[in-house]
Write a protein that holds these residues in place. Structure first.
Motif, PDB file in Angstrom:
ATOM      1  N   ASP A 145       0.871  -1.222  -0.135  1.00 23.02           N
ATOM      2  CA  ASP A 145      -0.064   0.056   0.053  1.00 23.02           C
ATOM      3  C   ASP A 145       0.940   1.217   0.000  1.00 23.02           C
ATOM      4  O   ASP A 145       0.408   2.315   0.567  1.00 23.02           O
ATOM      5  CB  ASP A 145      -0.779  -0.154   1.233  1.00 23.02           C
ATOM      6  CG  ASP A 145      -2.021  -0.979   1.107  1.00 23.02           C
ATOM      7  OD1 ASP A 145      -2.494  -1.024  -0.048  1.00 23.02           O
ATOM      8  OD2 ASP A 145      -2.472  -1.348   2.094  1.00 23.02           O
ATOM      9  N   GLY A 146       2.194   1.028  -0.420  1.00 19.57           N
ATOM     10  CA  GLY A 146       2.988   2.237  -0.458  1.00 19.57           C
ATOM     11  C   GLY A 146       3.657   2.808   0.643  1.00 19.57           C
ATOM     12  O   GLY A 146       4.181   3.732   0.861  1.00 19.57           O
ATOM     13  N   PHE A 147       3.722   1.854   1.672  1.00 19.78           N
ATOM     14  CA  PHE A 147       4.455   2.229   2.911  1.00 19.78           C
ATOM     15  C   PHE A 147       5.847   1.713   2.673  1.00 19.78           C
ATOM     16  O   PHE A 147       5.991   0.669   2.025  1.00 19.78           O
ATOM     17  CB  PHE A 147       3.865   1.531   4.163  1.00 19.78           C
ATOM     18  CG  PHE A 147       2.402   2.258   4.480  1.00 19.78           C
ATOM     19  CD1 PHE A 147       2.554   3.126   5.758  1.00 19.78           C
ATOM     20  CD2 PHE A 147       1.206   2.001   4.062  1.00 19.78           C
ATOM     21  CE1 PHE A 147       1.355   3.745   6.020  1.00 19.78           C
ATOM     22  CE2 PHE A 147       0.064   2.487   4.300  1.00 19.78           C
ATOM     23  CZ  PHE A 147       0.089   3.602   5.357  1.00 19.78           C
ATOM     24  N   GLU A 148       6.721   2.146   3.379  1.00 19.28           N
ATOM     25  CA  GLU A 148       8.247   1.719   3.515  1.00 19.28           C
ATOM     26  C   GLU A 148       8.801   1.891   4.841  1.00 19.28           C
ATOM     27  O   GLU A 148       8.489   2.475   5.628  1.00 19.28           O
ATOM     28  CB  GLU A 148       9.254   2.545   2.739  1.00 19.28           C
ATOM     29  CG  GLU A 148       8.923   2.639   1.060  1.00 19.28           C
ATOM     30  CD  GLU A 148       9.728   3.622   0.402  1.00 19.28           C
ATOM     31  OE1 GLU A 148       9.813   4.620   0.950  1.00 19.28           O
ATOM     32  OE2 GLU A 148      10.047   3.155  -0.779  1.00 19.28           O
ATOM     33  N   LEU A 149       9.347   0.755   5.104  1.00 16.84           N
ATOM     34  CA  LEU A 149      10.114   0.819   6.470  1.00 16.84           C
ATOM     35  C   LEU A 149      11.114   1.876   6.879  1.00 16.84           C
ATOM     36  O   LEU A 149      11.614   2.401   6.034  1.00 16.84           O
ATOM     37  CB  LEU A 149      10.881  -0.514   6.725  1.00 16.84           C
ATOM     38  CG  LEU A 149      10.290  -1.916   6.988  1.00 16.84           C
ATOM     39  CD1 LEU A 149      11.222  -2.866   6.857  1.00 16.84           C
ATOM     40  CD2 LEU A 149       9.730  -1.867   8.354  1.00 16.84           C
ATOM     41  N   VAL A 150      11.007   2.561   7.949  1.00 17.17           N
ATOM     42  CA  VAL A 150      11.962   3.547   8.391  1.00 17.17           C
ATOM     43  C   VAL A 150      13.171   2.914   8.686  1.00 17.17           C
ATOM     44  O   VAL A 150      13.375   2.022   9.420  1.00 17.17           O
ATOM     45  CB  VAL A 150      11.120   4.117   9.684  1.00 17.17           C
ATOM     46  CG1 VAL A 150      12.079   5.453  10.318  1.00 17.17           C
ATOM     47  CG2 VAL A 150       9.890   4.802   9.182  1.00 17.17           C
ATOM     48  N   HIS A 151      14.166   3.689   8.327  1.00 15.45           N
ATOM     49  CA  HIS A 151      15.526   3.153   8.324  1.00 15.45           C
ATOM     50  C   HIS A 151      16.344   4.282   9.293  1.00 15.45           C
ATOM     51  O   HIS A 151      16.275   5.420   9.276  1.00 15.45           O
ATOM     52  CB  HIS A 151      16.309   3.076   7.272  1.00 15.45           C
ATOM     53  CG  HIS A 151      15.798   1.835   6.492  1.00 15.45           C
ATOM     54  ND1 HIS A 151      14.557   1.470   5.871  1.00 15.45           N
ATOM     55  CD2 HIS A 151      16.516   0.511   6.210  1.00 15.45           C
ATOM     56  CE1 HIS A 151      14.479   0.386   5.303  1.00 15.45           C
ATOM     57  NE2 HIS A 151      15.776  -0.216   5.600  1.00 15.45           N
ATOM     58  N   ASN A 152      17.460   3.749   9.970  1.00 18.92           N
ATOM     59  CA  ASN A 152      18.415   4.991  10.542  1.00 18.92           C
ATOM     60  C   ASN A 152      19.078   5.740   9.467  1.00 18.92           C
ATOM     61  O   ASN A 152      19.200   4.964   8.254  1.00 18.92           O
ATOM     62  CB  ASN A 152      19.251   4.120  11.438  1.00 18.92           C
ATOM     63  CG  ASN A 152      18.409   3.683  12.787  1.00 18.92           C
ATOM     64  OD1 ASN A 152      17.621   4.317  13.350  1.00 18.92           O
ATOM     65  ND2 ASN A 152      18.496   2.114  12.917  1.00 18.92           N
ATOM     66  N   SER A 153      19.934   6.538   9.783  1.00 20.27           N
ATOM     67  CA  SER A 153      20.715   7.110   8.958  1.00 20.27           C
ATOM     68  C   SER A 153      21.800   6.198   8.217  1.00 20.27           C
ATOM     69  O   SER A 153      22.551   6.424   7.268  1.00 20.27           O
ATOM     70  CB  SER A 153      21.382   8.236   9.529  1.00 20.27           C
ATOM     71  OG  SER A 153      22.191   8.033  10.680  1.00 20.27           O
ATOM     72  N   ASP A 154      22.256   5.183   8.989  1.00 24.71           N
ATOM     73  CA  ASP A 154      23.243   4.247   8.422  1.00 24.71           C
ATOM     74  C   ASP A 154      22.849   3.032   7.758  1.00 24.71           C
ATOM     75  O   ASP A 154      23.417   2.030   7.172  1.00 24.71           O
ATOM     76  CB  ASP A 154      24.117   3.677   9.761  1.00 24.71           C
ATOM     77  CG  ASP A 154      23.196   2.908  10.631  1.00 24.71           C
ATOM     78  OD1 ASP A 154      21.967   2.441  10.287  1.00 24.71           O
ATOM     79  OD2 ASP A 154      23.634   2.181  11.758  1.00 24.71           O
ATOM     80  N   GLY A 155      21.363   3.123   7.285  1.00 24.92           N
ATOM     81  CA  GLY A 155      20.527   2.183   6.574  1.00 24.92           C
ATOM     82  C   GLY A 155      20.030   0.902   7.148  1.00 24.92           C
ATOM     83  O   GLY A 155      19.489   0.382   6.574  1.00 24.92           O
ATOM     84  N   SER A 156      20.295   0.906   8.352  1.00 29.75           N
ATOM     85  CA  SER A 156      19.632  -0.043   9.190  1.00 29.75           C
ATOM     86  C   SER A 156      18.250   0.245   9.625  1.00 29.75           C
ATOM     87  O   SER A 156      17.901   1.378   9.685  1.00 29.75           O
ATOM     88  CB  SER A 156      20.411  -0.592  10.533  1.00 29.75           C
ATOM     89  OG  SER A 156      20.335   0.697  11.380  1.00 29.75           O
ATOM     90  N   VAL A 157      17.462  -1.045   9.784  1.00 28.13           N
ATOM     91  CA  VAL A 157      16.034  -0.646  10.105  1.00 28.13           C
ATOM     92  C   VAL A 157      15.861   0.065  11.313  1.00 28.13           C
ATOM     93  O   VAL A 157      16.408  -0.506  12.460  1.00 28.13           O
ATOM     94  CB  VAL A 157      15.366  -1.831  10.146  1.00 28.13           C
ATOM     95  CG1 VAL A 157      13.870  -1.783  10.332  1.00 28.13           C
ATOM     96  CG2 VAL A 157      15.320  -2.609   8.461  1.00 28.13           C
ATOM     97  N   LEU A 158      15.242   0.968  11.732  1.00 32.19           N
ATOM     98  CA  LEU A 158      14.858   1.427  13.013  1.00 32.19           C
ATOM     99  C   LEU A 158      13.911   0.683  13.924  1.00 32.19           C
ATOM    100  O   LEU A 158      13.039   0.087  13.411  1.00 32.19           O
ATOM    101  CB  LEU A 158      14.201   2.824  12.751  1.00 32.19           C
ATOM    102  CG  LEU A 158      13.862   3.516  13.942  1.00 32.19           C
ATOM    103  CD1 LEU A 158      15.030   3.906  14.817  1.00 32.19           C
ATOM    104  CD2 LEU A 158      12.752   4.587  13.815  1.00 32.19           C
ATOM    105  N   GLU A 159      14.594   0.130  15.157  1.00 30.83           N
ATOM    106  CA  GLU A 159      13.725  -0.499  15.734  1.00 30.83           C
ATOM    107  C   GLU A 159      13.631   0.177  17.217  1.00 30.83           C
ATOM    108  O   GLU A 159      14.753   0.788  17.778  1.00 30.83           O
ATOM    109  CB  GLU A 159      14.464  -1.961  16.152  1.00 30.83           C
ATOM    110  CG  GLU A 159      14.306  -2.693  14.983  1.00 30.83           C
ATOM    111  CD  GLU A 159      14.846  -4.043  14.900  1.00 30.83           C
ATOM    112  OE1 GLU A 159      15.214  -4.692  16.200  1.00 30.83           O
ATOM    113  OE2 GLU A 159      14.949  -4.870  14.247  1.00 30.83           O
ATOM    114  N   LEU A 160      12.580  -0.113  17.800  1.00 35.25           N
ATOM    115  CA  LEU A 160      12.265   0.734  19.032  1.00 35.25           C
ATOM    116  C   LEU A 160      11.792  -0.186  20.227  1.00 35.25           C
ATOM    117  O   LEU A 160      11.564  -1.470  19.655  1.00 35.25           O
ATOM    118  CB  LEU A 160      10.945   1.465  18.836  1.00 35.25           C
ATOM    119  CG  LEU A 160      11.208   2.765  17.788  1.00 35.25           C
ATOM    120  CD1 LEU A 160       9.767   3.173  17.683  1.00 35.25           C
ATOM    121  CD2 LEU A 160      12.070   4.105  18.192  1.00 35.25           C
TER     122      LEU A 160
END
Length: 540
Positions: free
Chosen positions: A72-87
């Motif tokens: 549906d046009g969403f993309e995973l949010v990434h950190n500035s180093d290219g890794s996936v942001l995880e909380l």
């Protein structure tokens, strides 16, 4: 990866002091498992309207089982180093790892969906679950993830909201996160914390029913106790803010949210009146909902219906009804007639919506439908909120009634519900029927959508309907004698549909269509609703 990197850059530099809008559901993308009804549709409309107006607007929700954001046009949010942001979101004695999906609707309007489906959580048996999951503790975890996870996502992205807008009591844990983490480094006492939170938080109560969880305080503390203690929040403090008015051992999320909200609104004038009757201390601000016109009005009508001649307006409606009949006939298996006046009832199958009102006097209804000179046909569609539930039983009974031989194929039952089907129904309907118990329908935006497309309103005077003088435009049903008044008004209303002038146009019906469209366009769109939110709730 390059596209994802762009998302990070935009988050860091694009959205300044936004409204942070928290909601459990959003009807965007057409996936039914991401929304349950009117609240989700409204939330989606608000995101789209904020994008149009250029309002800095960050919406927070959740990715549920059965939904696929990447499609549906969403993309995973990434950190500035290219890794996936995880909380990290603390729940009970564990930490749930959460990632986020993002979709921009303008440079300043974005929707984030929190997603706990990562490998670490699978090992712990923690999954997303379904929207308003039937398993209570899954639903509780979802609300904690949206609330605390959403707050931490904003913090991780360097987004500092101007105001937090929390929708319904099930978003109460966002208020808890602000209470716990929003003022680090301060030496606020409890009352000062409350005052500081109330300066940043507003909320909307979308229903007179209790939408937030209610659970024993001891049970809740097992899920949030460790988190609260980390930020020096005592259990007694939570009890003072959220204990049920009739049982202090029960935590009421709606009460907790209202206690921490500087301003709270209801979604129509009459909604706030009934809230005041039920809760004498209620002080809701009335801000009536609206609908996103570009999404719900047929392109043939959008921003041009005032310029159309009577003939053009009627011919467009005839074509819309023709397309509507073709699609409904395929979906229902009933061969409808595109030249016949069509009444539509579509909403959730729940008792307070009174779906059986149409069928109280089957003989009289059949006489109306089968009138040789002025026939009527009915389309019924609705959402089932859970399988094997009262809602499902209602749906089955309505479906059985619809095929009664005395109706001679004049009633079509369309199973299921979707955004695509909703657009078909609202554009093709001639009469939009609304039969709730008075005081239960907080607003009723489906009638607005149908009204944008020239559907005349036949409704109990509840929600937004109560704010309009419908004399010579629509029909107000009796709350106490709903079925008899429904039959009476149908018998009175239908002749105007078939009373053609010399030019083949039903002038009186077209006049009512124009009046209805004008009412909605001028007063009941999200353009007006968001303006009211900015002035009356956000103060921006």
């Amino acid at each position: 990866m390059e596209q994802n990197q762009k998302i990070v850059e935009r988050k860091s530099h694009g959205i300044i002091s936004p409204v942070a809008f928290f909601c459990a559901e959003y009807a965007i993308g057409g996936k039914e498992s991401s929304y349950a009804g009117g609240l989700g549709v409204l939330a989606g409309d608000m995101v789209l309207e904020a994008a149009d107006q250029g309002l800095p607007f960050v919406a927070i929700g959740m990715r549920y089982d059965g939904t696929y954001p990447d499609k549906d046009g969403f993309e995973l949010v990434h950190n500035s180093d290219g890794s996936v942001l995880e909380l990290d979101v603390p729940i009970e004695s564990s930490v749930v790892s959460v990632r986020a999906w993002a979709k921009y609707f303008s440079p300043t309007a974005v929707l984030y969906l929190l997603d706990p489906k990562v490998s670490l959580n699978k090992e712990q048996g923690i999954m997303s679950g379904h929207l308003y999951d039937s398993h209570f503790y899954t639903r509780l975890k979802q609300q904690i993830i949206i609330g605390i996870g959403g707050f931490r996502l904003l913090k991780a992205l360097g987004i500092e909201p101007k105001i937090y807008h929390l929708n319904e009591g099930n978003m109460a844990f966002a208020a808890l996160a602000i209470l716990a983490e929003g003022f680090s480094g301060t030496t606020f006492d409890e009352e000062s914390r409350i005052k500081a939170v109330r300066a940043k938080v507003v909320s909307t109560k979308h229903t007179i029913l209790e939408a937030g969880i209610e659970t024993p305080m001891d049970g809740l503390w097992q899920f949030i106790g460790k988190y609260c203690e980390t930020y020096s929040i005592k259990k007694e403090f939570i009890v003072s803010l959220g204990s049920h008015e009739h049982d202090t051992d029960i935590f009421a999320a709606t009460k907790f949210l209202l206690r921490l909200s500087g301003k709270v609104n209801g979604v129509s004038i009459i909604h706030t009146v009934f809230e005041k009757e039920k809760h004498p201390n209620s002080d809701l601000i009335p801000i009536t909902n609206g609908v996103y016109q570009k999404r719900w009005q047929a392109p043939e009508f959008f921003q041009k219906d005032h310029e159309l001649s009577n003939e053009e307006l009627w011919n467009i409606k005839k074509e819309l009804r023709k397309d509507f009949v073709e699609q409904v006939s395929i979906l229902s298996g009933v061969n409808l007639d595109s030249s016949v006046c069509t009444l539509v009832w579509t909403r959730r199958f729940v008792p307070y919506k009174r779906p059986f009102a149409l069928f109280e006097d089957m003989v009289r209804l059949a006489a109306i439908l089968n009138n040789t000179d002025m026939p009527v046909q009915i389309v019924i569609s609705g959402a089932i909120y859970a399988p094997h539930s009262e809602s499902a039983e209602i749906s089955e009974k309505i479906q059985a009634l619809s095929v009664d031989p005395m109706f001679k194929g004049r009633v079509a039952f369309v199973p299921g519900y979707s955004l695509e089907l909703a657009k078909v129904l609202i554009t093709g309907a001639d009469i939009w029927l609304n039969t709730p118990i008075l005081g239960k329908e907080a607003c009723g935006t489906s009638g607005m959508k149908a009204g944008l497309n020239g559907a005349l309103q036949m409704s109990v005077s509840d929600g937004w309907i109560d704010e309009v003088d419908w004399k010579d435009v629509g029909w107000i049903l009796s709350n106490d004698s709903i079925s008899s008044s429904l039959y009476k008004y149908l018998e009175e209303a239908i002749p105007a549909f078939y009373n053609m002038g010399n030019d083949g146009i039903p002038l009186e019906w077209v006049r009512k269509m124009r009046a209805t469209m004008s009412i909605v366009e001028s007063r009941y769109t999200t353009k007006r609703a968001l303006k009211d939110y900015r002035e009356k709730l956000y103060g921006i």
